[in-house]
Enzyme design. Structure first.
Site, PDB file in Angstrom:
ATOM      1  N   CYS A 140       0.825  -1.214   0.000  1.00 29.09           N
ATOM      2  CA  CYS A 140       0.000   0.000   0.000  1.00 29.09           C
ATOM      3  C   CYS A 140       0.855   1.257   0.000  1.00 29.09           C
ATOM      4  O   CYS A 140       0.607   2.189  -0.768  1.00 29.09           O
ATOM      5  CB  CYS A 140      -0.942   0.010   1.197  1.00 29.09           C
ATOM      6  SG  CYS A 140      -0.115   0.061   2.796  1.00 29.09           S
ATOM      7  N   ASP A 331      -2.141   1.720   6.619  1.00 32.55           N
ATOM      8  CA  ASP A 331      -2.609   1.542   5.248  1.00 32.55           C
ATOM      9  C   ASP A 331      -2.555   2.892   4.545  1.00 32.55           C
ATOM     10  O   ASP A 331      -2.874   3.917   5.151  1.00 32.55           O
ATOM     11  CB  ASP A 331      -4.041   1.006   5.247  1.00 32.55           C
ATOM     12  CG  ASP A 331      -4.522   0.637   3.855  1.00 32.55           C
ATOM     13  OD1 ASP A 331      -3.688   0.244   3.030  1.00 32.55           O
ATOM     14  OD2 ASP A 331      -5.729   0.747   3.596  1.00 32.55           O
ATOM     15  N   TRP A 348      -9.491   5.845  -5.103  1.00 36.69           N
ATOM     16  CA  TRP A 348      -8.297   5.738  -4.260  1.00 36.69           C
ATOM     17  C   TRP A 348      -7.554   4.459  -4.625  1.00 36.69           C
ATOM     18  O   TRP A 348      -8.132   3.378  -4.629  1.00 36.69           O
ATOM     19  CB  TRP A 348      -8.694   5.727  -2.786  1.00 36.69           C
ATOM     20  CG  TRP A 348      -9.351   7.009  -2.404  1.00 36.69           C
ATOM     21  CD1 TRP A 348     -10.638   7.398  -2.683  1.00 36.69           C
ATOM     22  CD2 TRP A 348      -8.753   8.104  -1.734  1.00 36.69           C
ATOM     23  NE1 TRP A 348     -10.869   8.663  -2.219  1.00 36.69           N
ATOM     24  CE2 TRP A 348      -9.730   9.126  -1.630  1.00 36.69           C
ATOM     25  CE3 TRP A 348      -7.485   8.328  -1.201  1.00 36.69           C
ATOM     26  CZ2 TRP A 348      -9.470  10.352  -1.015  1.00 36.69           C
ATOM     27  CZ3 TRP A 348      -7.221   9.544  -0.582  1.00 36.69           C
ATOM     28  CH2 TRP A 348      -8.211  10.534  -0.495  1.00 36.69           C
ATOM     29  N   HIS A 350      -4.656   1.664  -3.911  1.00 32.91           N
ATOM     30  CA  HIS A 350      -3.924   1.104  -2.772  1.00 32.91           C
ATOM     31  C   HIS A 350      -3.633  -0.367  -3.027  1.00 32.91           C
ATOM     32  O   HIS A 350      -4.087  -0.939  -4.024  1.00 32.91           O
ATOM     33  CB  HIS A 350      -4.712   1.292  -1.466  1.00 32.91           C
ATOM     34  CG  HIS A 350      -6.140   0.834  -1.527  1.00 32.91           C
ATOM     35  ND1 HIS A 350      -6.631  -0.204  -0.762  1.00 32.91           N
ATOM     36  CD2 HIS A 350      -7.194   1.272  -2.258  1.00 32.91           C
ATOM     37  CE1 HIS A 350      -7.923  -0.372  -1.010  1.00 32.91           C
ATOM     38  NE2 HIS A 350      -8.289   0.509  -1.921  1.00 32.91           N
TER      39      HIS A 350
END
EC number: 2.3.2.13
Length: 407
Positions: A140, A331, A348, A350
């Site tokens: 991440c 994270d 987003w 990740h």
């Protein structure tokens, strides 16, 4: 998401955060997300082992050293991380797999998309370098690392905390059945944070900074512009001390100084955003209860400005609340500079964990999640900060619009 839907969603979601842990017994790691819904630890949800937790946390803690030591750095002992291989520049990515508001793919396919969509420097596509692939392999944090061009420092973080709600709940509320006072206070503090408002505050400030960067060809001009913009908007940040990280953030950005980046010209830079989820009870000298259930006073934003002092963030995970539990330390999610006004429609990016195709964790996956998916918590975390950093305008890692998946 209501309780009746939770089992379905958790059963079908892939590992979407850079987190892992031991599979505790039913209810051991359960928490509440503030809407009367139970949230579980990432460990319980995705059935990862205690060894996975230890390895992920150790690697996460070593990453800052790796960022300064270069690509030859290896974390000690059980580091089974592997750098993904290079991908041909012209190879197109395969379609991502859609799943409940997010799109999922393996890290190799993400590299292909990155090269096609985000790699551009001055309009020219670039192959992801070995060093960049090394950064990415950290999971991440690697996604944010490769897109921002530096290991995230988190110096310019924002959040939103409802002080009145917190005080009223402590005064008029009471612990639930079986809940200790420490659990009650930690839960109320967590519920008093509003991630969407914290995100919006970061967007407001980034917008102010970007206006100040325009036509500013040295740092003094940028700071003068910034102070004028803050005064015109009657923003509480106008009262920040000159030594505040708010004013030093640009000069401390490596790409601002690089000849092929900002080259010390603020007008060549832009403010962008990423997010970090983490645990509040990191002070090893505090009570065991705070390390287990959260420190209500830790990492609260300053009233008015929304700035969060992250200087005491040491990437320390939550302490186990029962034997055998394990929680992961953080994270990260990359937002960039999307112009979509509706937070729920923002994307987003990740990862689930570091890339270990030959280890027990397996290959790294990359996810593109809508804001609600990103901000929905796990009991590993009780804080969410939205952080501003800078990248050169000539980079395309933070475009105005991000499309989930491919094509």
């Amino acid at each position: 998401m209501r309780i009746r839907r939770r089992a379905l969603v958790f059963a079908t979601m892939s590992a979407v955060l850079c987190t892992a842990g031991f599979m505790p017994s039913a209810g051991e790691a359960a928490a509440d997300n503030g809407a009367g819904e139970e949230t579980k630890s990432y460990a319980e949800t995705y059935r990862l082992t205690a060894d996975d937790v230890a390895n992920i946390n150790a690697l996460n803690e070593s990453a800052p050293a790796a960022s300064s030591a270069g690509p030859s750095f290896r974390a000690p002992d059980s580091d089974d991380r592997v750098t993904p291989p290079a991908e041909p520049l012209d190879r197109m990515p395969d379609p991502y797999r859609p799943s409940y508001g997010r799109a999922e793919t393996v890290v190799n396919n993400y590299i292909r998309k990155w090269q096609q969509v985000y790699s551009h420097r001055d309009g020219r596509k670039q192959q992801m370098t070995e060093e960049q692939r090394e950064w990415l392999s950290y999971g991440c944090v690697g996604v944010t690392w490769v897109n921002s061009g530096q290991y995230p420092t988190n110096r310019l973080a924002f959040a939103s905390f409802d002080e009145d709600r917190f005080k009223n709940e402590l005064k008029n509320g009471r612990p639930r059945s079986g809940e200790t006072r420490a659990e009650f206070e930690g839960r109320v503090a967590k519920e008093s944070f509003d991630e969407e408002k914290g995100f919006q505050r970061a967007r407001e400030v980034a917008s102010v900074m970007n206006r100040a960067l325009e036509n500013a060809h040295d740092e003094s001009a940028y700071l003068d512009n910034l102070k004028k913009e803050l005064a015109n908007g009657n923003d509480a940040l106008r009262n920040e001390d000159a030594r505040s990280p708010f004013y030093s953030a640009l000069r401390n950005t490596p790409s601002f100084k690089e000849r092929n980046g900002g080259n010390h010209d603020p007008s060549r830079m832009k403010a962008v955003i990423y997010s970090k989820h983490f645990w509040s009870g990191q002070d090893r000298s505090s009570s065991a209860d705070k390390r287990k259930y959260g420190d209500p006073d830790a990492f609260r934003p300053a009233p008015g400005t929304g700035l969060v002092d992250m200087s005491r963030d040491r990437n320390i995970p939550r302490s186990p609340t029962s034997p055998g539990e394990g929680f992961v330390n953080f994270d990260y999610g990359w937002f960039g500079a999307q112009t979509e006004a509706d937070a729920d429609k923002t994307v987003w990016t990740h990862g689930n964990h570091y890339h270990a195709p030959n280890g027990s964790l397996g290959a790294m996956h990359v996810y593109e999640s809508k804001f609600r998916n990103w901000s929905e918590g796990y009991s590993d975390f009780d804080r969410g900060a939205y952080v501003i950093t800078f990248i050169p305008k000539s980079w395309n890692t933070a475009p105005d619009k991000v499309k989930q998946g491919w094509p």
